[in-house]
Design a protein around this motif. Structure first.
Motif, PDB file in Angstrom:
ATOM      1  N   ALA A  36      -4.955   1.010  -9.759  1.00  0.00           N
ATOM      2  CA  ALA A  36      -5.806  -0.138  -9.420  1.00  0.00           C
ATOM      3  C   ALA A  36      -5.705  -0.458  -7.927  1.00  0.00           C
ATOM      4  N   LYS A  37      -4.486  -0.416  -7.373  1.00  0.00           N
ATOM      5  CA  LYS A  37      -4.312  -0.665  -5.942  1.00  0.00           C
ATOM      6  C   LYS A  37      -5.020   0.402  -5.114  1.00  0.00           C
ATOM      7  N   LEU A  38      -4.937   1.653  -5.560  1.00  0.00           N
ATOM      8  CA  LEU A  38      -5.618   2.739  -4.854  1.00  0.00           C
ATOM      9  C   LEU A  38      -7.132   2.541  -4.864  1.00  0.00           C
ATOM     10  N   THR A  39      -7.656   2.111  -6.002  1.00  0.00           N
ATOM     11  CA  THR A  39      -9.095   1.865  -6.109  1.00  0.00           C
ATOM     12  C   THR A  39      -9.513   0.752  -5.154  1.00  0.00           C
ATOM     13  N   GLU A  40      -8.749  -0.339  -5.136  1.00  0.00           N
ATOM     14  CA  GLU A  40      -9.063  -1.463  -4.233  1.00  0.00           C
ATOM     15  C   GLU A  40      -8.962  -1.033  -2.776  1.00  0.00           C
ATOM     16  N   ALA A  41      -7.897  -0.330  -2.419  1.00  0.00           N
ATOM     17  CA  ALA A  41      -7.712   0.106  -1.030  1.00  0.00           C
ATOM     18  C   ALA A  41      -8.800   1.092  -0.622  1.00  0.00           C
ATOM     19  N   THR A  42      -9.197   1.968  -1.530  1.00  0.00           N
ATOM     20  CA  THR A  42     -10.267   2.920  -1.239  1.00  0.00           C
ATOM     21  C   THR A  42     -11.579   2.187  -1.017  1.00  0.00           C
TER      22      THR A  42
END
Length: 158
Positions: free
Chosen positions: A124-130
């Motif tokens: 989820a953090k990767l999706t938000e950061a991306t």
């Protein structure tokens, strides 16, 4: 765009950059791999979880038990580095390491429930950061970037 970067690279730079952070050498910007590296570093800077650990957890979540050697091969990293990674993940309760019943010299790795929770949270953090990092691109451009990166690496389309 690429031609413009190549032209800038071929011109003599006569002025000093006004700020170190604002200077981007055209000689490097013309290489997509350099740019992908910068994207990766920018993404990594936004997260508080080591990406390599996340990669290990993701791989384990998609596989049943695997050996440390299989993990080293899959991650394309030295076996000793895998041992350090697994030591850390095991100490944190994210991975279990058990002796292989068929070959007592080997260990079998399994992700724990806590490891799966952390993996999902990091996804989820990767999706938000991306989303933040690629905000200048349209959804179609993001899809094209992803598809072309997969193609360049020889992976079949999703």
């Amino acid at each position: 765009m690429i031609e413009e970067l190549n032209n800038r690279y071929n011109q003599q730079v006569t002025t000093e950059p006004s700020a170190a952070g604002a200077f981007h050498p055209a000689g490097l910007l013309r290489f997509p791999t350099y740019l992908f590296g910068k994207l990766h570093k920018a993404l990594h800077a936004q997260l508080d979880t080591p990406l390599r650990e996340h990669w290990v957890l993701t791989y384990l979540a998609e596989r049943a038990e695997i050996s440390q050697q299989e993990m080293a091969n899959a991650m394309e990293i030295d076996r000793s580095e895998v041992v350090r990674l697994i030591d850390s993940l095991e100490k944190a309760g994210l991975v279990t390491r058990t002796r292989d019943p068929e070959d007592r010299r080997k260990y079998r790795l399994t992700i724990t429930a806590a490891g799966n929770r952390l993996r999902r949270d990091t996804d989820a953090k990767l999706t938000e950061a991306t989303d933040v990092l690629l905000a200048r691109l349209t959804p179609a451009e993001r899809e094209t970037l992803h598809r072309l990166a997969l193609k360049a690496l020889g992976y079949d389309e999703r």
